[in-house]
Design an enzyme around this catalytic site. Structure first.
Site, PDB file in Angstrom:
ATOM      1  N   LYS A  53      41.850  29.134  28.639  1.00 35.42           N
ATOM      2  CA  LYS A  53      41.449  30.277  29.472  1.00 35.42           C
ATOM      3  C   LYS A  53      42.229  31.532  29.071  1.00 35.42           C
ATOM      4  O   LYS A  53      41.661  32.617  28.946  1.00 35.42           O
ATOM      5  CB  LYS A  53      41.659  29.931  30.955  1.00 35.42           C
ATOM      6  CG  LYS A  53      40.644  28.909  31.454  1.00 35.42           C
ATOM      7  CD  LYS A  53      40.963  28.304  32.817  1.00 35.42           C
ATOM      8  CE  LYS A  53      39.961  27.182  33.120  1.00 35.42           C
ATOM      9  NZ  LYS A  53      40.223  26.472  34.375  1.00 35.42           N
ATOM     10  N   GLN A  97      44.803  26.017  38.705  1.00 41.98           N
ATOM     11  CA  GLN A  97      44.188  24.921  37.946  1.00 41.98           C
ATOM     12  C   GLN A  97      44.207  23.631  38.761  1.00 41.98           C
ATOM     13  O   GLN A  97      45.220  23.243  39.324  1.00 41.98           O
ATOM     14  CB  GLN A  97      44.940  24.746  36.612  1.00 41.98           C
ATOM     15  CG  GLN A  97      44.326  23.715  35.691  1.00 41.98           C
ATOM     16  CD  GLN A  97      42.909  24.072  35.245  1.00 41.98           C
ATOM     17  OE1 GLN A  97      42.625  25.200  34.889  1.00 41.98           O
ATOM     18  NE2 GLN A  97      42.014  23.084  35.301  1.00 41.98           N
ATOM     19  N   ASP A 120      37.028  31.463  40.733  1.00 44.61           N
ATOM     20  CA  ASP A 120      36.514  30.083  40.652  1.00 44.61           C
ATOM     21  C   ASP A 120      35.405  29.847  41.681  1.00 44.61           C
ATOM     22  O   ASP A 120      34.689  28.854  41.597  1.00 44.61           O
ATOM     23  CB  ASP A 120      37.655  29.080  40.923  1.00 44.61           C
ATOM     24  CG  ASP A 120      38.232  28.498  39.636  1.00 44.61           C
ATOM     25  OD1 ASP A 120      37.566  28.589  38.589  1.00 44.61           O
ATOM     26  OD2 ASP A 120      39.348  27.938  39.690  1.00 44.61           O
TER      27      ASP A 120
END
Ligand code: NAD
Length: 294
Positions: A53, A97, A120
């Protein structure tokens, strides 16, 4: 009829190229998009994801911060960092994460992310916006990437029956909402671990999205001839012939199913590359919305 192999790498690179211009314009206006990626603990797979990422950000000119916190970081310390990132004007997107270590309550952490920076798409405000079809919300990156693949290959969804296998908040449920939305107009069935006669249900599908986490579970006898199959699964299976001792397979038995369907995503190289591309797109959108109000 030849089967179309949906090339996620190619579509993802087009998505990234398309973002470059907007990133340059935002940067010119003094608002370089910024993403903060927070990792708690040393899970090797998570480290790989986080690094890719950050690398994707670097390639596109997105400012990034990587926060690698020790496994024993407390919930309070993590939440405090989130609050700092919420207040940091250089940061437009924040992600933690998954999965965090077991002592961290992931849902409670997500509640602390400013929904306007929740790239997200896991915060309840963004879940509600997805259901409400409010375009200012953030949609989880993997299902968003699946929709981009359907669009890129001009695969019609309107009036089609889509069966989504899996009901997670990360893939299955948002995927079903996107397919049933007024943008896509599919008729959607969500299947899960308690669904009766999954093969028979899948045989009624024009589009199958497999997001289960079970290696090669969807066999050729699940698939109506000519159906479109999107394979979200990423599973490690032992393979002594490979130097690493394993290989990655999807939730779909590619060899059997690709003989029968009209289009299919391979694993790797199908849905996977789209996830990070859509994260970049969501970060740029967050920057645009926070700085330009649009
Ligand atoms: P999850 O474990 O949260 O959910 C799996 C779902 O599958 C559950 O809803 C469960 O009800 C359903 N299920 C389990 N066994 C079943 C069965 N026998 N029949 C029907 N349904 C069954 O998983 P997830 O986070 O949604 O991920 C699913 C898969 O997608 C995993 O392989 C994961 O690694 C992969 N994934 C890939 C990406 C990507 O970037 N390509 C992103 C996220 C997840």
């Amino acid at each position: 009829m030849a089967t179309t192999i949906i090339d996620g790498k190619e579509v993802a690179s087009r998505v990234r190229e398309g973002l470059k211009q907007e990133i340059a314009a935002l940067t010119q206006a003094g608002h370089t998009p910024g993403l903060a990626v927070v990792l708690v603990g040393e899970d090797p797979a998570s480290q790989v994801y986080v690094n890719s990422k950050v690398k994707a950000c670097e390639e596109l000119g997105i400012y990034s911060q990587k926060w690698a916190l020790p496994a024993e970081t407390s919930q309070e310390e993590l939440v405090e960092l989130i609050h700092r990132l919420n207040a940091d004007p250089r940061i437009h997107g924040i992600l933690v994460q998954s999965p965090p270590p077991p002592h961290i309550d992931e849902e409670a952490v997500i509640l602390n992310i400013d929904p306007r920076k929740d790239v997200d798409g896991f915060h309840p405000v963004n879940v509600a916006k997805l259901v409400l079809e409010d375009a200012t919300g953030f949609v989880p990156c993997t299902p968003l990437g699946c929709m981009e693949l359907l669009k890129a290959y001009n695969i019609p969804t309107q009036g089609k029956h889509a069966v989504v296998i899996g009901r997670s908040m990360i893939v299955g449920k948002p995927m079903a909402h996107l397919l049933v939305s007024k943008q896509a107009n599919a008729t959607v069935t969500i299947a899960h671990s308690r669904t009766a006669d999954l093969p028979a249900l899948c045989r009624t599908a024009d589009i199958i999205v497999a997001a289960v986490g079970r290696p090669e579970m969807v066999k050729a006898d699940f698939v109506k001839p000519g159906a479109v199959v999107l394979d979200v699964g990423i599973n490690r299976v032992e393979d002594a012939t490979r130097p690493r001792g394993y290989r990655i397979v999807g939730d779909v038995d590619y060899a059997g199913v690709s003989e029968k369907c009209s289009a299919i995503t391979p694993v790797p190289g199908g849905v996977g590359p789209m996830t990070i591309a859509m994260l970049m797109a969501n970060t740029v959108k967050a920057c645009r919305q926070l700085t330009q109000g649009a």
